[in-house]
Design an enzyme around this catalytic site. Structure first.
Site, short mmCIF file in Angstrom:
data_model
loop_
_atom_site.label_atom_id
_atom_site.label_comp_id
_atom_site.label_asym_id
_atom_site.label_seq_id
_atom_site.Cartn_x
_atom_site.Cartn_y
_atom_site.Cartn_z
CD GLU A 1 -3.04 -1.13 2.19
OE1 GLU A 1 -2.77 -0.61 3.28
OE2 GLU A 1 -4.14 -1.67 1.93
CD GLU B 1 -1.65 -6.53 11.98
OE1 GLU B 1 -0.42 -6.58 11.82
OE2 GLU B 1 -2.38 -5.83 11.26
CG ASP C 1 -7.75 -5.03 5.41
OD1 ASP C 1 -7.20 -5.15 6.52
OD2 ASP C 1 -7.87 -3.95 4.82
NE ARG D 1 -6.42 -7.22 -0.45
CZ ARG D 1 -6.89 -6.14 0.13
NH1 ARG D 1 -7.71 -5.34 -0.50
NH2 ARG D 1 -6.56 -5.84 1.37
CG HIS E 1 -13.19 -5.26 1.05
ND1 HIS E 1 -13.44 -3.92 0.82
CD2 HIS E 1 -11.90 -5.33 1.41
CE1 HIS E 1 -12.33 -3.23 1.04
NE2 HIS E 1 -11.38 -4.07 1.42
CD GLU F 1 -9.84 -0.59 8.09
OE1 GLU F 1 -8.91 -1.08 8.77
OE2 GLU F 1 -9.72 -0.34 6.87
C1 GCV Z 1 -2.44 0.90 8.30
C2 GCV Z 1 -6.14 -1.73 5.67
C3 GCV Z 1 -6.51 -0.41 6.28
C4 GCV Z 1 -5.34 0.54 6.26
C5 GCV Z 1 -4.19 -0.12 7.01
C6 GCV Z 1 -3.86 -1.44 6.31
C7 GCV Z 1 -2.77 -2.19 7.02
O1 GCV Z 1 -5.90 -1.60 4.31
O2 GCV Z 1 -7.60 0.12 5.58
O3 GCV Z 1 -5.72 1.73 6.88
O4 GCV Z 1 -3.07 0.71 7.03
O5 GCV Z 1 -5.01 -2.25 6.31
O6 GCV Z 1 -3.10 -3.07 7.79
O7 GCV Z 1 -1.61 -1.93 6.79
#
Ligand code: GCV
Length: 820
Positions: free
Chosen positions: A398, A490, A468, A439, A624, A496
């Site tokens: 990312e 993790e 995610d 993905r 998602h 979120e």
């Molecule tokens: C810290 C997801 C979240 C991001 C986060 C990422 C990660 O994509 O939306 O905000 O970034 O996970 O875990 O690195």
């Protein structure tokens, strides 16, 4: 079957008492799968749970969160003479609770939630109060250290509060009522205990709390091998007493199963928090190191009380500046505050730091200058913070910088940290910008072949699922697939994708599903918990991380119930085998009340909450389909993002024929990344639990599911159950009005009302969309969507985080969605 908490319910207009009683009855009994038709099903039925342990192949016995009953026998409607014990805390021993009648609290003082679960009100039940008053009159700490001083103070203050009498510190036991705390080394009394020889086996952080005869007096002793073990034992004793449990046969013995139990803060240096919903970052970098906020101490105390022993202060989307000398002085100040609580600090390391703040021309690990830069940086950090924990790194993901090769990057940092005993945790959250590959397969493909290539102090940090932090995902296939490389699990405490601060979703039950999932890495029973705690592969280092939900808000977490997820993370990190339900009950008792008429319904609503949310957001294995970027409301129709996998459509692919992502051998074959037993389980349509169906399979709208309903009908049913499930949660909460303080009651009631509207928003938006692409209509027996698709597609509510975010959908009666 128990309907005890139906007493005194506030019934909203439009929701019949008969329907409510049916719902509550079903809500309380749980366990049954979905019934044949809408009218017989319960919002919290267990039918959607994932067979937590995949040993139960063929679908397994659902262990979903819904409908799990709490307690050993229920409470008579009068609330007298009954306890709501759930079998106690495996780490602490004994049934929770008391058998006395709880008085109706007269005008409980308003609370903000700032005290979290560390509340010590005087017991309102006379027999147990008298027992405690006799047992606790003074605290004797044998030994002197900042940590033992904290333990002594916690006991003095906690016991004084609980007993309503002054419990003072004393130099030696004098007469009845002493609590003696100490280690084998610091305390002659501990060293002389009959069980002293058993203490070393408890390890560096374990404790034993029990009663011993000291000088002819029955004395409570908190014994351990280290000062922090004494602190953990002191909190365990207080937890036992906060639950109003008996002192008879007191025996609380426990050691953590996972060595590193870490919070991961996604806190930026400007005090914004990525995916944070509780205000600004706690870390006031501008005022540090000169000003130490009292909240740093409170934070450390809260974490220590649940066994958390490390904190990564900064966001994985990292800023190199935190590694500069001026920031390291601030980090040192925090480390100094946290140290006596047994908490180490860690930092995220921006991989390009040697170039960004070091002035080098490259940051690639093959460069000797880069290697030296990190070695020097490690020396500098350990010079300030001798017990610094190490680095957490998000690389090549990312937009974050990284090495050409993960192994080279992780090993370079590991080598820099090794002389000081530090650890590098290298995240496996990677997916390529332009890859046609599914993905969810990419992290495994990238990391599994590197197993065994890492330095001994390098760990790979893996999210619980391969996508995610969705409301429900299968476990990540890397668990069990890297026998030579210790993996960090993790979890995301901040919600979120699960309604953030506003929606009530207790995550303990979701984490239990993950921890109990069987990887079959070394035969049946190789659960994720056993992989992470090192049992399966013999990992030397073991760790679990939770992305924190903590901020400056007075209640710390943005909502009263989000505190429970922080609490549950700590308790489950200490003991991944503890039941989510036991943890929920502990939390309720400490945070809200021990009154069975609070403990029962609130524990039950917590246990039902995750499944309820999954039902109204992403039932049957959908994932998602949240709005772009903010991930708050429904947006399954989005299909215009530049990267395919950023589009909700990518994950469900709904069309006229059906819906779902085929990950079998006929599709992306992601199932093949698991051990053979799991590949078979999820690769076969018939044995895939409905809860993960559309994650692994593409299913026609008309195909019949186990419930006897077609896929489309089941989708409508699940979405509707979810909405009505929130109604049941609201009613359960309404039943505790006046039994908890008015301020917190109102906070929660208000959020539940918003959640109810928003559950209906989710249902109606998703159903109108899927109906339109699938050519389906909502069957009879279910409420028609309140608006048409273009209404929902036209809403732009978030990211405004004020509550409610979306007033356009806050009208009408969300329930019943399953019509009588
Ligand atoms: C810290 C997801 C979240 C991001 C986060 C990422 C990660 O994509 O939306 O905000 O970034 O996970 O875990 O690195």
């Amino acid at each position: 079957m128990r309907i005890a908490f139906a007493q005194g319910l506030l019934v909203r207009p439009g929701f019949s008492i008969v329907a409510l009683a049916v719902a509550l009855t079903a809500f309380a009994c749980g366990g049954d799968g979905p019934g044949p038709g809408p009218s017989t099903d319960s919002p919290a039925s267990g039918g959607s749970g994932v067979g937590g342990n995949a040993t139960a192949s063929g679908g397994g016995a659902p262990t979903g969160s819904g409908g799990i009953s709490t307690g050993s026998g229920g409470n008579p409607p009068t609330g007298s003479g009954a306890s709501v014990g759930s079998g106690g805390d495996p780490g602490s021993g004994g049934m929770l609770g008391a058998d006395e009648e709880y008085p109706f609290p007269a005008n409980a003082a308003d609370e903000t939630g700032a005290d979290l679960w560390l509340r010590f009100p005087t017991l309102p039940i006379p027999l147990r109060l008298a027992e405690y008053q006799a047992a606790f009159t003074h605290v004797v700490s044998e030994g002197a250290s900042p940590t033992l001083d904290i333990a002594e103070t916690e006991l003095v203050e906690g016991l004084s509060g609980l007993t309503g009498q002054t419990v003072a510190a004393a130099a030696a036991p004098t007469g009845a009522g002493a609590v003696v705390i100490g280690t084998l080394a610091s305390s002659p009394i501990v060293a002389g205990l009959p069980f002293a020889s058993e203490l070393p086996a408890l390890g560096p952080e374990g404790y034993r709390v029990s009663t011993a005869d000291i000088g002819g007096q029955s004395t409570v002793v908190v014994a351990a091998n280290s000062d922090v073990g004494v602190l953990y034992g002191s909190y365990a004793l207080l937890r036992h007493l906060q639950s109003h449990s008996s002192l008879a046969d007191l025996s609380l013995t426990s050691s953590p199963k996972i060595k590193m139990r870490l919070l991961n803060h996604w806190d930026n240096l400007d005090r914004s928090v990525e995916r944070g919903y509780a205000g600004q970052s706690l870390w006031n970098w501008g005022a540090l190191p000169g000003t130490i906020s009292p909240r740093y101490v409170e934070y450390a105390r809260a974490n220590a009380s649940i066994g958390i022993n490390g904190t990564v202060l900064t966001n994985v989307n990292a800023d190199a500046d935190v590694l500069t000398a001026s920031y390291l002085a601030k980090v040192k100040a925090l480390a100094d505050v946290f140290r006596p609580y047994g908490i180490k600090v860690y930092l995220t390391a921006r991989f390009s730091a040697p170039q960004e703040i070091g002035g080098l021309s490259t940051y690639q690990p093959s460069d000797p200058g880069v290697q030296q830069w990190w070695a020097d940086k490690a020396d500098e950090i350990y010079g300030l913070i001798p017990d610094f924990g190490g680095f957490l790194v998000k690389a090549n993901s990312e937009g974050q910088p990284g090495p050409q090769d993960h192994v080279d990057g992780a090993n370079m940092l590991a080598q820099a940290l090794e002389p000081h005993g530090g650890i590098v945790m290298w995240r496996a959250f990677v997916y390529a910008e332009n890859s046609p590959q599914d993905r969810i397969k990419q992290a495994y493909d990238e990391f599994q072949p590197t197993d065994g290539d890492y330095e001994a102090n390098a760990m790979i940090q893996v999210k619980n699922g391969p996508l995610d932090f969705q409301p429900r995902e299968p476990f990540h296939p890397l668990f069990g697939a890297m026998p030579e490389t210790p993996l960090v699990l993790e979890l995301q405490v901040t919600k979120e994708y699960l309604g953030q601060d506003t929606h009530l979703a207790y995550l303990g039950s979701m984490w239990q599903e993950i921890l109990e999932a069987d990887t079959y890495a070394s035969g049946a029973g190789s659960t994720v918990a056993r992989v992470v705690d090192g049992t399966v592969h013999g990992y030397e280092h073991t760790a679990i991380a939770g992305v924190a939900n903590i901020g400056e808000d007075v209640n710390w977490t943005g909502s009263q119930f989000n505190q429970a997820n922080w609490y549950a993370f700590g308790r489950m990190a200490w003991d991944p085998d503890i039941s989510a339900e036991a943890v929920a009950e502990e939390w309720v008792r400490q945070t809200l009340s021990n009154d069975p008429l609070v403990v029962g319904p609130v524990t039950e609503l917590m246990m039902a909450s995750h499944q309820t949310l999954v039902d109204y957001m992403t039932p049957l294995g959908l994932v998602h389909i949240m709005g772009t970027d903010h991930h708050y409301g429904p947006a399954p129709w989005v299909n215009d993002q530049s990267r395919a996998e950023w589009n909700p459509f990518y994950y469900h692919k709904a069309d006229t024929q059906g819906i779902g992502f085929d990950r079998t051998a006929a599709g992306s074959n992601a199932v093949d990344q698991y051990a053979a037993e799991v590949t078979q389980l999820y690769g076969t349509r018939a044995s895939t639990p409905d809860a993960l169906l559309l994650f692994f399979h593409r299913v026609g709208w008309g195909e019949t599911l186990a419930s006897g309903r077609s896929l489309w009908e089941e989708l409508v049913h699940r979405y509707s159950l979810g909405v009505d499930g929130v109604g049941v949660m609201r009613d359960a909460w309404a039943s505790v009005e006046d039994r908890v303080d008015g301020a917190r009651f109102a906070d929660v009631a208000e959020f539940l009302q918003i959640q109810h509207y928003e559950a209906r928003w989710w249902r109606d938006a998703c159903l109108t969309y899927f109906a339109s692409v699938g050519g389906q209509t909502v069957p009879s027996g279910y409420a028609a969507p309140a608006n048409n698709l273009s209404f929902y597609q036209g809403l732009s509510c978030p990211p405004d985080v004020k509550k409610p975010r979306c007033s356009q959908i806050n009208s009408g009666e969300p329930s019943p969605a399953i019509t009588p």
